[in-house]
Scaffold this active site. Structure first.
Site, short mmCIF file in Angstrom:
data_model
loop_
_atom_site.label_atom_id
_atom_site.label_comp_id
_atom_site.label_asym_id
_atom_site.label_seq_id
_atom_site.Cartn_x
_atom_site.Cartn_y
_atom_site.Cartn_z
N ASP A 83 -6.37 -43.60 -88.53
CA ASP A 83 -5.21 -43.76 -89.41
C ASP A 83 -5.47 -43.01 -90.71
O ASP A 83 -6.63 -42.79 -91.08
CB ASP A 83 -5.01 -45.26 -89.69
CG ASP A 83 -3.60 -45.55 -90.18
OD1 ASP A 83 -2.73 -44.66 -90.08
OD2 ASP A 83 -3.37 -46.67 -90.67
N THR B 266 0.90 -40.48 -93.13
CA THR B 266 2.19 -40.52 -93.80
C THR B 266 2.45 -39.15 -94.45
O THR B 266 3.52 -38.91 -94.97
CB THR B 266 2.20 -41.60 -94.90
OG1 THR B 266 1.01 -41.45 -95.67
CG2 THR B 266 2.24 -42.98 -94.30
N ARG C 289 8.25 -52.91 -89.23
CA ARG C 289 7.27 -53.78 -89.90
C ARG C 289 7.98 -54.67 -90.92
O ARG C 289 7.67 -55.86 -91.06
CB ARG C 289 6.17 -52.95 -90.58
CG ARG C 289 5.12 -53.82 -91.27
CD ARG C 289 4.10 -53.00 -92.00
NE ARG C 289 3.25 -52.28 -91.07
CZ ARG C 289 2.57 -51.17 -91.39
NH1 ARG C 289 2.67 -50.67 -92.61
NH2 ARG C 289 1.81 -50.58 -90.51
N LYS D 190 3.13 -46.17 -85.79
CA LYS D 190 2.16 -45.14 -85.36
C LYS D 190 0.99 -45.79 -84.61
O LYS D 190 0.60 -45.34 -83.54
CB LYS D 190 1.68 -44.31 -86.57
CG LYS D 190 2.82 -43.53 -87.23
CD LYS D 190 2.34 -42.66 -88.36
CE LYS D 190 2.06 -43.41 -89.64
NZ LYS D 190 3.27 -43.90 -90.33
N THR D 191 0.46 -46.87 -85.18
CA THR D 191 -0.64 -47.57 -84.51
C THR D 191 -0.15 -48.19 -83.21
O THR D 191 -0.83 -48.17 -82.18
CB THR D 191 -1.20 -48.69 -85.42
OG1 THR D 191 -1.38 -48.17 -86.72
CG2 THR D 191 -2.50 -49.25 -84.89
#
Ligand code: ADE
Length: 352
Positions: free
Chosen positions: A125, A174, A233, A80-81
């Site tokens: 975030d 999330t 990740r 997302k980032t």
């Protein structure tokens, strides 16, 4: 591209040192940031999202207008980032990155909004954790690019409308369901990030290995990808861990055998489950006959917090079909029993 703060470590660092708050943190120092793709060409996966974004970005450029506000949601680690950073690069604008838990006081969000320049991107975030006051400051900022500030007290109070530059808010969460509807309604685009396929993750692994100068075969990359829970990740972390094993125990090169043996030693199984995931499934099977059992009970028994279980462990267990969510709590699926080598309850009864 000026980045203020990274995503995952921010909250922890704020707790340690509140001065960090929303100040600039060197982007390239952190491992994850150093390997983040910066443009569409190097960003692997999320094909549908990339295609949509290419159109939206091109249209905004041709109109000479800032982008609509966007909300990205999905399990942690899916980028997302990263995608927010890619959008900034592609638009040739700056991005300021912060996290809702660090916007505690009204002056935190006001300070950031006032620091923005025209066209810039503000990335928040964990936006579902924004408090009510911060949310209400954001509404007119998102809708009319104004800050409504109240000065004075009760009868003498005055509302001051301060114009803001036209910026784009990118929110990430999330838990899209926990966003209030007035906030959700102010996003022009809402998109769910999907888990990555094994092939996409193998490409991520090859790319990261290339950047870090790690020697790896395609089969080695695929072996790591298979155990990365659909999450880049995790894939990136595993490449580093396996590379450590390759250097110390083998000849430095990661092939399929080195990857599988290293991941076995790290207790990451063929589904990518670690000790916590297996403990969760075993607990439900052994103590609650496979479930259903409430999330609070599971969290207490595992000494984990509910949020970690819900946000980190569960999404992949659900997606992999090992766990099921029912109105009465969580249940281990027949596939979950099989994965742990246990007898499936219905098969057990049919034996008698
Ligand atoms: N590293 C993390 N996410 C990635 C992605 N989507 N593409 C390439 N490298 C990545």
């Amino acid at each position: 591209m000026a980045i203020i703060s990274d995503d995952e470590g921010l909250e922890k660092r704020v707790k340690r040192n509140p001065i960090v708050k929303s100040e600039t943190i060197e982007y390239d120092n952190l491992f994850e940031n150093s390997i983040r793709p910066k443009d569409f060409d190097s960003y692997i996966g999320q094909t549908a999202l990339k295609e949509t974004l290419k159109i939206i970005l091109e249209a905004a450029k041709r109109r000479g207008k800032p982008l609509d506000h966007m909300l990205f949601y999905g399990p942690p680690g899916l980028g997302k980032t990263t995608i927010a950073g890619v959008i900034a690069t592609q638009m040739g604008v700056e991005i300021k990155i912060t996290s809702a838990p660090s916007l505690e006081r009204p002056r935190d969000i006001i300070g950031i909004l006032m620091s923005l320049k025209g066209g810039e991107i503000l990335f928040i975030d964990e936006i579902h954790r924004l408090n009510k006051v911060a949310e209400e400051i954001l509404y007119p900022a998102m809708e009319d690019f104004t800050l409504d500030m109240t000065t004075g007290k009760s009868q003498t109070a005055k509302t001051l409308r301060v114009p803001l530059p036209k910026f784009t808010l990118i929110g990430a969460t999330t838990k899209a369901g926990e966003l209030s509807s007035p906030l959700r309604d102010r996003f022009g685009m809402i998109h769910r990030l999907e888990f990555y396929s094994v092939d996409e993750l193998a490409q991520v692994v090859m790319r990261t290995a290339g950047i870090l100068d790690i020697s790896i075969t395609e089969e080695g990359a695929k072996a790591i990808a298979k155990r990365s829970r659909g999450t880049p990740r995790i894939a990136n972390r595993l490449v580093k861990r396996v590379s450590d094993f390759a250097i110390v125990k083998y000849d430095g090169k990661i092939d399929e055998t080195v990857a599988n043996e290293s991941l076995d030693i790290l207790k990451i199984d063929e589904f990518g489950l670690d000790n916590t995931d297996r403990a969760l499934l075993s607990l439900i099977i052994d103590k609650y006959d496979g479930g259903p059992v409430g999330i609070e009970t599971i969290a207490a028994a595992l000494s984990e917090d509910v949020r970690t279980i819900e946000d980190v462990c569960e999404p992949y267990l659900l997606q992999a079909g090992l766990l099921q969510r029912t109105p009465r709590g969580r249940k281990v699926s027949p596939e979950g029993f099989r994965h742990l080598g246990r007898i499936i309850p219905s098969m057990q009864t049919s034996l008698f």
